[in-house]
Design an enzyme around this catalytic site. Structure first.
Site: not given
Ligand code: 6PG
Length: 481
Positions: A13, A34, A75, A77, A129, A131, A183, A186-187, A190, A446
């Site tokens: 997708v 593909n 593809v 990762a 990023s 989706g 990235k 970013h995640n 997220e 310590r």
């Molecule tokens: C993005 C999202 C994408 C993915 C996440 C979901 O930026 O489009 O971050 O990369 O939806 O990796 O991650 P999890 O499955 O670990 O929640």
């Protein structure tokens, strides 16, 4: 024969949507390939308007690309990525560009870039990023790799990226793995943002007694102010959804075990290695882990709560307290994420423009939010800001929120509502602003058991106390224990 200026390998997708996005932009001719030809044929038959140049073999695909050949790998990762990279690297020539658009671990990208660039071929790890929809209509793109590769690639990526405030959401992040590093962060952010929103929902529901639809309405209101963001918007949509089978709110029939694909874990592991606290992100990762401990949770039998009821006298004030606590906690999560970027940049020798990063996150990506404009402003005013929390705007925002933050965390604890990310964010804030931390005591401990030594506030040098002897301090070199 017409040749393509860009190719896409991997037509699941995300790959299909990215290829369609590329094809829809003026000036692009897109080659596609593909491993299994069925997917290629399906995409060709469903989207004849795209004018794709389809290939059944990797050799045909490479031949269909104009020089410098530029191919984006989409593809999953991992090993698949390595296989496609080596197929392309065997056929590409110096100056050609291989782009990995998957969620690769940045250290893998550093390794791959080293291998591929040894042959004179450019390798660009690009975080993408947004989706499926973002890939099709305009994602936020975080490319690493060489500046030379970006000259060719930049305009192509800019043509498909989301637009925020009139600017495409793409910038050359830095060399080798910098794009995938960004990235990853970013995640991580997220994860924290999603967890914080989930905690706000839980408080409103459990302590406030609001139904999912009512919480959705509250979030829709919040989405008109400082908290305006894609994640708040979609959360309201999720909460409004009614299950067709049972007539219940869908959220009540979804199994409460959160999955993950690993990028949040990478962020925390990386931050641990860098010595940068990303406690909000870590709590979000652990909250997913706890939720997924199915057998442990099933075995819980009557653990005492000894909780009290949150005495809510003014419902509007209660909702506003939760909103402010969410805002302040969110600021901590972003601030910690940007700290991790600074630490990563230092460690890996990247020149990362934090303001530019915040700008390309304003559109297309999952964490896109009004808030990112404020962060961009903060870095515009001071590119070397020590912490986002110190920016005058955010400092004031926290000052306006801190009483609510404490009220929410304290009452959530008293009433037994779990708020790991809210609570850890507040503790981080308190730690950061404390003039004196109990770390002094930890240093003493310590030194006591391991002669690990300590520094003093009033003298230069390194000290060790003879704890069980005459207790005089002795200056000495750091311990090797
Ligand atoms: C993005 C999202 C994408 C993915 C996440 C979901 O930026 O489009 O971050 O990369 O939806 O990796 O991650 P999890 O499955 O670990 O929640």
């Amino acid at each position: 024969m017409t040749q393509a200026n860009i190719g896409v390998v991997g037509l699941a997708v995300m790959g299909s949507n990215l290829a369609r996005n590329l094809a829809s932009r003026e000036g692009n001719t897109v080659a596609i390939y593909n491993r299994s030809v069925e997917r290629t044929n399906l995409l060709m038959s469903e989207h004849p308007e795209a004018g794709f140049i389809a290939s059944e073999t990797i050799d045909e695909f490479v031949a269909s690309l104009a020089k410098p050949r530029t191919a984006i790998i989409m593809v999953q990762a991992g090993k698949g990525t390595d296989a496609v990279i080596s197929q392309l690297a065997e056929r590409f020539e110096p100056g050609d560009i291989i782009v990995d658009g998957g969620n690769a671990l940045f250290t893998d990208t550093i390794r791959r870039e080293k291998d591929v660039s040894a042959k004179g071929i450019n390798f660009v790890g690009a975080g993408i990023s947004g989706g499926e929809e973002g890939a099709l209509k305009g994602p936020s793109i975080m490319p690493g790799g060489s500046a030379e590769a970006y000259k060719t690639l930049g305009p192509i990526l800019a043509s498909i990226a989301a637009i925020a405030e009139g600017e495409p959401c793409v910038t050359h992040i830095g060399t080798d793995g910098a794009g995938h590093f960004i990235k990853m962060i970013h995640n991580g952010i997220e994860y924290a943002d999603m967890q914080l929103i989930a905690e706000a929902y839980d408080i409103l529901r459990q302590a406030g007694g609001y139904s999912p639809a009512e919480v959705a309405a509250i979030f829709e209101e919040w989405n008109k102010g400082d908290l305006e963001s894609f994640l708040i918007e979609i959360t309201a949509e999720v909460l409004k959804q009614v299950d067709a089978k049972t007539g219940k709110p869908l959220v009540d029939v979804i199994l409460d075990q959160a999955g993950s694909k690993g990028t949040g874990v990478w962020t925390v592991q990386t931050a641990l290695n860098l010595g940068t606290p990303v406690s909000g992100i870590a709590e979000a990762v652990f909250a997913r882990s706890l939720s997924s401990q199915a057998s442990q949770r099933a075995a819980v039998d009557g653990l005492p709560a000894d909780a009290t009821t949150w005495n809510i006298t003014d419902r509007a004030a209660f909702v506003e307290d939760v909103r402010r606590a969410l805002y302040a906690s969110k600021l901590v999560a972003y601030s910690q994420g940007f700290d991790a970027i600074r630490a990563g940049a230092k460690e890996y020798n990247w020149q990362i423009d934090l303001g530019a990063v915040s700008k390309i996150w304003r559109g297309g990506c999952i964490i896109r939010a009004q808030f990112l404009n404020r962060i961009a402003d903060a870095y515009k005013t001071n590119a070397n800001l020590e912490s986002l929390i110190f920016d005058p705007y955010f400092k004031q925002a926290v000052a306006n929120s801190v009483a609510s933050w404490r009220t929410v965390v304290a009452n959530a604890s008293l009433s037994g509502v779990p708020v790991p990310a809210f609570a850890s964010s507040l503790s981080y804030y308190d730690g950061l602003r404390s003039p004196r931390l109990p770390a002094a005591l930890v240093q003493g401990q310590r030194d006591f058991f391991g002669a690990h030594t300590y520094k003093r506030i009033d003298l230069e040098g390194t000290f060790h106390t003879l704890w069980s002897g005459d207790r005089t301090e002795v200056e000495q070199a750091p311990s090797t224990h």
